[in-house]
Enzyme design. Structure first.
Site, short mmCIF file in Angstrom:
data_model
loop_
_atom_site.label_atom_id
_atom_site.label_comp_id
_atom_site.label_asym_id
_atom_site.label_seq_id
_atom_site.Cartn_x
_atom_site.Cartn_y
_atom_site.Cartn_z
CD GLU A 164 5.16 13.46 16.32
OE1 GLU A 164 4.04 13.97 16.16
OE2 GLU A 164 6.05 14.00 17.02
CD GLU A 240 1.83 12.07 19.93
OE1 GLU A 240 1.94 13.32 19.91
OE2 GLU A 240 2.79 11.29 20.06
#
Length: 597
Positions: A164, A240
């Site tokens: 991320e 995710e």
């Protein structure tokens, strides 16, 4: 001659992943080996397959493998190679996400605190000292991963670059360096990135040649559309799929509706997407490994990382397991076999013998060696990167007049103040406290400081711990400190030796140890009840379970069966704030707190 395992080719096609040229949908679940007792890895992996998954994903926690500079530990509960081999033995594939930053509600986001002892070292960018350390770390990881790739007969099909990153920075040279190190080490499987699917984050966190994936748990079709707009070919992947959430101390226990999560999963699979369910099994932040958030208020993560996942913290199927299994069965075969239902855990009770006090054990030299410092050092300056430290100095003011004790900048994270061994009060980071009134300015001042977990997300990554900015009394800086970093590894032996000669509780003021023995007929999972205790740490048979706190939401600490034994099981407690009831009890099931405030 030893038979070679079958080799396969895993690739990114125009619309799907491809395994040996055939379309392949990744049905993965997150399972962090470092959050599960190693004797239970095979059980958790098997249950992932029984839910219908074909892949296991794990982060790699740099700071667990390398707690100090120059160290690398891949043994026991950190044996990543054995974990990946168990995945392969179950007939499943693996995704490895080594970061180096992992977030994961893990201490410092997985980054080793020692790396930032020098405050000039860059964080998650192309700064030379940071890159040098990252390169060494990744080479160590890839020595394990390279021979276990699918094209050499292993289980690994994907490796992720950073984590991320678009939410943090946009240093393309840094990402390119990670790719270069990865490929040079021998990683041949496809490389991925992950970001929340917003155009800016996807742009900042990606590189040409890396396959973009998203992180989300709702608004699935909208998120997939954004991913497709940004990446016109290749499989749609939610790396995710957030099916639950984490807890922090003082909040409520977070849960998500099983039916709603299953619906979002159905939408994702109906759209042809691949998925990694975060988490399939959350596990536990054993020891002192939890992270923290600080977005204006410091919020340390609980010991339990149950995450309201399909497999609960004890490894039992939840409602979400069955709901997800049913959805997966619409798109892929699922085994006929199902996991056994959970049985009640043993319910036990034993008195706690309280004593000695932490101060007396420290003064006797049983918990580490004193150091002398003119000014208060940080934990990091002491090269003490996790846990507790005791700071003491003599006050030579008035025996009658009060004074104000102040920490210059910030308490990181909780400080118990004692004067002549008597508790005065607490200064807490989460309440933005950094001053306290002393009843007098004469006597022996002791301050016990707890690092409650390093921030794992945002701009406060890498910050130092302790009493930041020095300590003043009525505006004058205090000097002449005796400092003792507390060696928590010594605690079970120290308390056990004391208990062998003193079986009764003794009156104790302030932080103190306690000891009890629980009898078991056979090893079993236990749920240790901490409701009537204050705040502290617990060991069972020398294994540090983690933190408890009356603040909640978490009431029970899990004791994995492999930690226990038939016969006597030794329980050691370090209580900071006093027992309402000095008894150790276990419950038949976990109690992680109320689901609403």
């Amino acid at each position: 001659m030893t038979a070679q395992p079958p080799q396969s080719r895993f690739a990114i096609g125009e619309t799907d992943f491809e395994l040996d040229g055939a379309p392949f949908r990744v049905l993965s679940g997150a399972l962090h080996y470092f959050r599960v007792h190693p004797d239970l890895w095979a059980d958790r992996i098997r249950k992932a397959r029984l839910m219908g998954l074909n892949t296991i994903e794990t982060y790699v926690a740099w700071n667990r493998h390398a707690p100090h500079p120059g160290e690398w530990d891949a043994s026991g509960g950190l044996d990543l190679g054995r974990f990946l081999d168990l995945v392969a033995a179950e007939g499943m594939h693996a995704i490895v996400r080594p970061g180096p930053y992992i977030c994961a509600e893990w201490d410092n986001g997985g980054l080793p605190a020692w790396l930032f002892r020098d405050r000039e070292v860059g964080i998650r960018r192309s700064e030379p000292r940071y890159l040098e350390a990252v390169t060494e770390y990744l080479r160590n990881v890839y020595e394990i991963v390279v021979p276990r790739q699918v094209d050499t007969g292993g289980s690994v099909v994907l490796v992720q670059i950073e984590n991320e990153y678009g939410a943090y920075g946009s240093d393309k040279r840094y990402l390119e360096h990670l790719v270069d190190v990865t490929r040079a080490a021998g990683i041949t499987v496809p490389l991925t990135t992950i970001d929340q699917p917003t155009p800016q984050m996807l742009a900042d966190g990606s590189l040409p040649g890396l396959h973009l994936t998203g992180s989300f748990g709702s608004r699935t079709l909208e998120r997939l559309e954004t991913l497709r707009e940004f990446q016109s070919t290749g499989p749609l992947v939610c790396m995710e799929f957030w099916c639950g959430w984490f807890d922090d101390w003082g909040s409520h226990h977070h849960t998500t509706d099983a039916a709603a999560s299953a619906h979002e999963l159905d939408l994702l699979l109906a759209a042809g997407g691949s998925v990694n369910i975060y988490m399939f099994h959350g596990g536990t932040n054993f020891g002192l490994t939890n992270g923290a958030n600080d977005k204006g208020r410091y919020a340390p993560i609980t010991t339990s990382y149950d995450y309201d996942a399909p497999l609960d913290e004890a490894g039992h199927p939840t409602e979400k397991f069955w709901a997800f299994r049913e959805v997966i069965s619409r798109y892929a075969p699922v085994p006929d076999e199902v996991p056994d239902a959970a049985a009640p855990a043993p319910v036990l009770e034993a008195p706690l013998a309280v004593g000695p006090s932490l101060l007396s054990a420290a003064e006797a030299g049983e918990l580490g060696v004193d150091e002398r410092h003119d000014r208060v050092p940080t934990f990091d300056a002491l090269e003490h990167y996790r846990g507790l430290a005791l700071f003491a100095t003599a006050l030579e003011g008035s025996p009658d007049a009060p004074g104000v004790l102040t920490v210059g900048e910030e308490v990181r994270d909780r400080a118990w103040v004692l004067l002549d061994g008597v508790p005065v009060g607490v200064m807490s980071r989460d309440a933005h406290e950094r001053s306290i009134v002393l009843p007098r300015t004469h006597g022996e001042l002791a301050i016990l400081v707890e690092d409650q977990g390093r921030v794992d997300y945002g701009t406060r990554l890498g910050e130092h711990k302790g009493l930041i900015g020095g300590v003043e009394l009525d505006g004058v800086e205090l000097t002449g400190w005796r400092v003792r970093p507390i060696d928590l590894e010594r605690v079970p032996a120290v308390v056990g030796e004391r208990a062998a000669v003193a079986h009764d509780s003794v009156p104790v003021a302030g932080p103190a140890f306690a000891h009890a023995t629980l009898e078991l007929a056979a090893p079993a999972d236990l749920f240790l009840d901490t409701l009537h205790w204050g705040k502290g740490l617990v060991w069972v048979n020398g294994f540090l379970l983690g933190r408890y706190w009356r603040r909640g939401p978490q009431r029970t600490l899990i004791v994995p069966a492999p930690v226990t034994r038939a016969g006597a099981n030794e329980v050691v407690v370090l209580e900071f704030e006093g027992f309402a009831d000095p008894v150790v009890r276990t419950l038949a099931a976990a109690d992680l707190g109320h689901t609403e405030i």
